[in-house]
Design a protein around this motif. Sequence first.
Motif, PDB file in Angstrom:
ATOM      1  N   SER A  86      -2.276  -3.252  -4.024  1.00  0.00           N
ATOM      2  CA  SER A  86      -0.902  -3.716  -3.858  1.00  0.00           C
ATOM      3  C   SER A  86      -0.841  -4.936  -2.938  1.00  0.00           C
ATOM      4  O   SER A  86      -0.158  -5.926  -3.237  1.00  0.00           O
ATOM      5  N   TYR A  87      -1.552  -4.868  -1.841  1.00  0.00           N
ATOM      6  CA  TYR A  87      -1.573  -5.978  -0.899  1.00  0.00           C
ATOM      7  C   TYR A  87      -2.229  -7.200  -1.544  1.00  0.00           C
ATOM      8  O   TYR A  87      -1.715  -8.322  -1.457  1.00  0.00           O
ATOM      9  N   TYR A 105       1.965  -4.172   5.384  1.00  0.00           N
ATOM     10  CA  TYR A 105       0.690  -3.991   4.687  1.00  0.00           C
ATOM     11  C   TYR A 105      -0.446  -3.941   5.707  1.00  0.00           C
ATOM     12  O   TYR A 105      -1.353  -3.114   5.601  1.00  0.00           O
ATOM     13  N   TYR A 145       3.361   1.645   4.014  1.00  0.00           N
ATOM     14  CA  TYR A 145       3.084   1.190   2.649  1.00  0.00           C
ATOM     15  C   TYR A 145       4.395   1.051   1.858  1.00  0.00           C
ATOM     16  O   TYR A 145       4.616   0.057   1.164  1.00  0.00           O
ATOM     17  N   LEU A 197      -3.359   0.866  -1.942  1.00  0.00           N
ATOM     18  CA  LEU A 197      -2.879  -0.026  -0.898  1.00  0.00           C
ATOM     19  C   LEU A 197      -3.592  -1.374  -0.971  1.00  0.00           C
ATOM     20  O   LEU A 197      -2.947  -2.431  -0.934  1.00  0.00           O
ATOM     21  N   ALA A 208       6.347  -1.958   3.052  1.00  0.00           N
ATOM     22  CA  ALA A 208       5.768  -3.182   2.481  1.00  0.00           C
ATOM     23  C   ALA A 208       6.209  -3.352   1.031  1.00  0.00           C
ATOM     24  O   ALA A 208       6.617  -4.442   0.617  1.00  0.00           O
ATOM     25  N   ASP A 209       6.162  -2.272   0.275  1.00  0.00           N
ATOM     26  CA  ASP A 209       6.542  -2.343  -1.134  1.00  0.00           C
ATOM     27  C   ASP A 209       8.034  -2.666  -1.293  1.00  0.00           C
ATOM     28  O   ASP A 209       8.409  -3.475  -2.139  1.00  0.00           O
TER      29      ASP A 209
END
Length: 158
Positions: free
Chosen positions: A78-79, A62, A43, A75, A46-47
Amino acid sequence: IRPYYIQASILHSMEGYAGAIQLLQRCESIGFPRGELQVETYYMLADCYTRSGDTAKALPYYEKALRLAPSDPYLLNSYAYTLAEMNSNLDRALEMVLKALKSMPDDPSILDTYAWILFRQGRCPEALVQMEKAISRMQEESQTLREHYDEIKKACGK
């Protein structure tokens, strides 16, 4: 892997994304005993990639995180938001944000993502309703939410 992860978390919080990525990739190469910090590492990777402007590298992370934590509302949000910002795969983004909303129906950032996806889909009236909900539930000021609200209001002729 814990020391690398902790250092990466500190760098992430200080917007040192390149350094955080290196440390998180080291975590990934070492492996995750008993799955420890695996979701969190993916996570955060990805961020970091998203915030660095490299969403192409963010998306696989993600996906990895989502396979391990398919119901995590943060999550999912955010995705979904990343996809909305890319104006890509909006139907999937909508599914994800709706799943996140089931867990946290009053969260302003999730409502914002929902509104933003609706807006990107051309569903202006619905987007405005959801954005107004998000604004009304803010406990502290958010520049992003205000910008989205203003853009949606303007586009909707309000």
